[in-house]
Design a protein around this motif. Structure first.
Motif, PDB file in Angstrom:
ATOM      1  N   ASP A  33      47.582  35.838  22.335  1.00 41.06           N
ATOM      2  CA  ASP A  33      48.143  34.908  23.310  1.00 41.06           C
ATOM      3  C   ASP A  33      47.024  34.218  24.109  1.00 41.06           C
ATOM      4  OD1 ASP A  33      50.031  33.515  24.732  1.00 41.06           O
ATOM      5  OD2 ASP A  33      50.441  35.127  26.167  1.00 41.06           O
ATOM      6  N   LEU A  34      46.028  33.739  23.366  1.00 42.05           N
ATOM      7  CA  LEU A  34      44.898  33.039  23.975  1.00 42.05           C
ATOM      8  C   LEU A  34      44.783  31.646  23.345  1.00 42.05           C
ATOM      9  CD1 LEU A  34      42.195  35.891  23.873  1.00 42.05           C
ATOM     10  CD2 LEU A  34      43.554  35.165  25.860  1.00 42.05           C
ATOM     11  N   ASP A  35      44.277  30.680  24.106  1.00 43.03           N
ATOM     12  CA  ASP A  35      44.099  29.329  23.569  1.00 43.03           C
ATOM     13  C   ASP A  35      42.971  29.295  22.549  1.00 43.03           C
ATOM     14  OD1 ASP A  35      46.053  28.445  25.211  1.00 43.03           O
ATOM     15  OD2 ASP A  35      44.687  27.739  26.796  1.00 43.03           O
ATOM     16  N   TYR A  36      41.957  30.095  22.787  1.00 40.71           N
ATOM     17  CA  TYR A  36      40.812  30.137  21.878  1.00 40.71           C
ATOM     18  C   TYR A  36      40.310  31.568  21.790  1.00 40.71           C
ATOM     19  CZ  TYR A  36      37.996  30.418  26.137  1.00 40.71           C
ATOM     20  OH  TYR A  36      37.467  30.829  27.336  1.00 40.71           O
ATOM     21  N   VAL A  37      39.605  31.840  20.712  1.00 36.73           N
ATOM     22  CA  VAL A  37      38.988  33.158  20.536  1.00 36.73           C
ATOM     23  C   VAL A  37      37.487  32.957  20.713  1.00 36.73           C
ATOM     24  CG1 VAL A  37      38.465  34.930  18.805  1.00 36.73           C
ATOM     25  CG2 VAL A  37      40.809  34.082  19.058  1.00 36.73           C
ATOM     26  N   ASP A  38      36.854  33.855  21.438  1.00 31.50           N
ATOM     27  CA  ASP A  38      35.418  33.665  21.715  1.00 31.50           C
ATOM     28  C   ASP A  38      34.564  33.911  20.488  1.00 31.50           C
ATOM     29  OD1 ASP A  38      35.274  33.396  24.862  1.00 31.50           O
ATOM     30  OD2 ASP A  38      36.852  34.803  24.314  1.00 31.50           O
ATOM     31  N   ILE A  39      34.849  35.012  19.804  1.00 29.67           N
ATOM     32  CA  ILE A  39      34.023  35.371  18.643  1.00 29.67           C
ATOM     33  C   ILE A  39      34.958  35.829  17.522  1.00 29.67           C
ATOM     34  CG2 ILE A  39      32.162  36.863  17.794  1.00 29.67           C
ATOM     35  CD1 ILE A  39      31.284  37.210  20.772  1.00 29.67           C
ATOM     36  N   ARG A  41      46.975  40.914  26.502  1.00 30.62           N
ATOM     37  CA  ARG A  41      47.684  41.141  27.781  1.00 30.62           C
ATOM     38  C   ARG A  41      46.719  41.574  28.869  1.00 30.62           C
ATOM     39  NH1 ARG A  41      51.883  43.247  24.972  1.00 30.62           N
ATOM     40  NH2 ARG A  41      51.341  45.430  25.343  1.00 30.62           N
ATOM     41  N   ALA A  42      45.799  42.484  28.504  1.00 34.43           N
ATOM     42  CA  ALA A  42      44.833  42.963  29.509  1.00 34.43           C
ATOM     43  C   ALA A  42      43.978  41.793  30.008  1.00 34.43           C
ATOM     44  CB  ALA A  42      43.957  44.064  28.915  1.00 34.43           C
ATOM     45  N   VAL A  43      43.570  40.912  29.086  1.00 37.81           N
ATOM     46  CA  VAL A  43      42.736  39.762  29.473  1.00 37.81           C
ATOM     47  C   VAL A  43      43.551  38.792  30.336  1.00 37.81           C
ATOM     48  CG1 VAL A  43      41.532  37.713  28.550  1.00 37.81           C
ATOM     49  CG2 VAL A  43      41.174  39.970  27.500  1.00 37.81           C
ATOM     50  N   ASN A  44      44.781  38.502  29.880  1.00 36.52           N
ATOM     51  CA  ASN A  44      45.596  37.521  30.606  1.00 36.52           C
ATOM     52  C   ASN A  44      46.038  38.020  31.979  1.00 36.52           C
ATOM     53  OD1 ASN A  44      45.534  35.300  28.842  1.00 36.52           O
ATOM     54  ND2 ASN A  44      46.977  36.298  27.463  1.00 36.52           N
ATOM     55  N   ARG A  45      46.178  39.341  32.126  1.00 32.14           N
ATOM     56  CA  ARG A  45      46.628  39.892  33.415  1.00 32.14           C
ATOM     57  C   ARG A  45      45.465  40.214  34.351  1.00 32.14           C
ATOM     58  NH1 ARG A  45      51.475  43.994  31.482  1.00 32.14           N
ATOM     59  NH2 ARG A  45      52.825  42.351  30.721  1.00 32.14           N
ATOM     60  N   SER A  46      44.249  40.175  33.812  1.00 36.78           N
ATOM     61  CA  SER A  46      43.095  40.571  34.620  1.00 36.78           C
ATOM     62  C   SER A  46      42.795  39.532  35.703  1.00 36.78           C
ATOM     63  CB  SER A  46      41.870  40.714  33.707  1.00 36.78           C
ATOM     64  OG  SER A  46      40.718  40.897  34.474  1.00 36.78           O
ATOM     65  N   ARG A  79      32.477  42.561  29.877  1.00 36.48           N
ATOM     66  CA  ARG A  79      32.894  41.178  29.686  1.00 36.48           C
ATOM     67  C   ARG A  79      32.945  40.813  28.198  1.00 36.48           C
ATOM     68  NH1 ARG A  79      34.486  42.181  33.772  1.00 36.48           N
ATOM     69  NH2 ARG A  79      34.168  41.238  35.804  1.00 36.48           N
ATOM     70  N   LEU A  80      32.757  41.815  27.346  1.00 38.95           N
ATOM     71  CA  LEU A  80      32.869  41.628  25.896  1.00 38.95           C
ATOM     72  C   LEU A  80      33.829  42.699  25.396  1.00 38.95           C
ATOM     73  CD1 LEU A  80      31.912  40.604  23.052  1.00 38.95           C
ATOM     74  CD2 LEU A  80      30.022  42.250  23.245  1.00 38.95           C
ATOM     75  N   VAL A  96      39.834  38.916  36.399  1.00 38.77           N
ATOM     76  CA  VAL A  96      38.563  38.317  35.940  1.00 38.77           C
ATOM     77  C   VAL A  96      38.895  36.985  35.256  1.00 38.77           C
ATOM     78  CG1 VAL A  96      36.555  38.610  34.430  1.00 38.77           C
ATOM     79  CG2 VAL A  96      37.595  40.621  35.529  1.00 38.77           C
ATOM     80  N   PRO A  97      38.223  35.886  35.652  1.00 40.06           N
ATOM     81  CA  PRO A  97      38.527  34.590  35.034  1.00 40.06           C
ATOM     82  C   PRO A  97      38.333  34.626  33.513  1.00 40.06           C
ATOM     83  CG  PRO A  97      37.075  34.327  36.933  1.00 40.06           C
ATOM     84  CD  PRO A  97      37.198  35.789  36.691  1.00 40.06           C
ATOM     85  N   ARG A  98      39.248  33.987  32.796  1.00 41.26           N
ATOM     86  CA  ARG A  98      39.223  33.989  31.329  1.00 41.26           C
ATOM     87  C   ARG A  98      37.855  33.585  30.774  1.00 41.26           C
ATOM     88  NH1 ARG A  98      38.323  34.527  26.860  1.00 41.26           N
ATOM     89  NH2 ARG A  98      39.285  33.591  25.037  1.00 41.26           N
ATOM     90  N   GLU A  99      37.243  32.557  31.396  1.00 40.43           N
ATOM     91  CA  GLU A  99      35.984  32.032  30.835  1.00 40.43           C
ATOM     92  C   GLU A  99      34.824  33.023  30.987  1.00 40.43           C
ATOM     93  OE1 GLU A  99      37.788  30.645  33.176  1.00 40.43           O
ATOM     94  OE2 GLU A  99      36.576  30.210  34.950  1.00 40.43           O
ATOM     95  N   GLU A 100      35.015  34.059  31.792  1.00 43.32           N
ATOM     96  CA  GLU A 100      33.944  35.073  31.932  1.00 43.32           C
ATOM     97  C   GLU A 100      34.042  36.176  30.874  1.00 43.32           C
ATOM     98  OE1 GLU A 100      33.576  36.736  35.826  1.00 43.32           O
ATOM     99  OE2 GLU A 100      33.539  34.757  36.778  1.00 43.32           O
TER     100      GLU A 100
END
Ligand SMILES: NC(=O)c1ccc[n+]([C@@H]2O[C@H](COP(=O)([O-])OP(=O)(O)OC[C@H]3O[C@@H](n4cnc5c(N)ncnc54)[C@H](OP(=O)(O)O)[C@@H]3O)[C@@H](O)[C@H]2O)c1
Length: 277
Positions: free
Chosen positions: A99-105, A59-64, A43-44, A66-70
């Motif tokens: 292609d994300l609204d925010y970056v986690d880190i 792309r991998a995150v957006n197509r997964s 998840r990281l 797994v919910p984005r917030e996880e």
């Protein structure tokens, strides 16, 4: 699927105790691998503008499924973009590629002391965090002196510091310093690029004693030693196996024997003297 423990960062956000590293690999293969890592339970995900694969990670995150917030996606500002305005622009390039609204880190990739712009870069990162475009800000390859200067000049400590750390370079003083300041340490090249443990009897013995592989012993040594490893692998079975390090514990003697393998940095990149554009 392996349940991954969560660590709390000094900004209140959560950091999985292990992540997946993503150096440059062929784009098609990379997307498959990153998807596989998410399916396996990572998840990281660690990327960087310098790796040229933020688009594939996104792309991998957006197509997964797994919910984005996880998922915590971390990327890095390269040395060529140090400076206040340059960092703000560089971040927009990374965010567009991901292609994300925010970056986690969001991390400073190297301090680059020869250019001496990391404090200005840090000010831009604080602004990005305050605007909500980034959830956590941190650094890579920062020694105590660089971290103390950030705190002195901006009053803001990094949430994490990603540094070289593996059995040949345990970087123990840096981990102690980070821990004492409430900064999480992440280990890059946590397996020493696969070479740091081959044939080392201390690691082989521990692997036999716990019924795991030498790679799992090294990753367990990482988490038990207080840092968050981000191993990379192209092999599906290792991607899964590398996550499975929370069901056994090394003894104090095993931990000490592995730390005793110290020989120095593998690639000789001393952050106090290295300047990467
Ligand atoms: N911030 C920085 O300055 C910086 C610098 C370097 C790296 N990084 C980050 O750190 C991540 C990890 O570092 P890294 O890729 O340099 O090295 P690493 O994770 O220490 O090692 C990766 C190598 O180890 C092998 N491997 C993986 N799992 C294994 C296992 N269980 N047993 C035996 N061998 C295994 C892999 O080969 P197979 O593919 O064959 O499994 C691969 O060649 C990078 O992907 C990158 O995201 C950051």
């Amino acid at each position: 699927m392996t349940a991954i423990p969560i660590r709390k960062l000094n900004d209140g956000t959560a950091l999985p105790a292990i992540g997946y590293g993503t150096p440059s690999v062929d784009a098609k293969r990379a997307e498959e691998l990153f998807g596989l890592a998410l399916d396996a339970g990572y998840r990281l995900i660690d990327t960087a503008q310098a790796y040229g694969n933020e688009d594939v990670v996104g792309r991998a995150v957006n197509r997964s499924s797994v919910p984005r917030e996880e998922i915590r996606v971390q990327t890095k500002v390269p040395g060529r973009d140090h400076g206040y305005v340059e960092t703000l622009k560089s971040f927009e390039r990374s965010r567009a590629a991901l292609d994300l609204d925010y970056v986690d880190i969001y991390l400073i990739h190297w301090p680059n002391p020869g250019y001496d712009k990391y404090v200005e870069t840090w000010r831009a990162m604080i602004e990005l965090r305050d605007k909500g475009l980034v959830r956590s800000i941190g650094v890579c390859n920062f020694t105590y002196a660089f971290i103390e200067r950030l705190e002195r000049e901006t009053g803001v400590l990094p949430a994490l510091n990603q540094v070289e750390r593996h059995p040949l370079f345990p970087n123990a003083d840096q981990v102690r310093f980070d821990t004492a300041r409430g900064i999480a340490t992440e280990s890059w090249s946590p397996l020493g690029r696969g070479h740091a443990f081959i044939g080392e009897p201390e690691i082989e013995r521990a692997a036999a004693a716990h019924g795991v592989t030498p790679g799992q012993v090294v990753l367990r040594w990482q988490v038990q030693g207080g840092s968050v490893p981000i191993p990379f692998s192209t092999r599906p079975e290792r991607i899964v196996q590398n996550l499975d390090v929370f069901g056994f514990a090394l003894t104090r003697e095993e931990m000490a024997a592995i730390s005793g393998l110290e020989r120095g940095r593998i690639w000789g990149q001393d952050p106090s003297e290295t300047n990467y554009l």
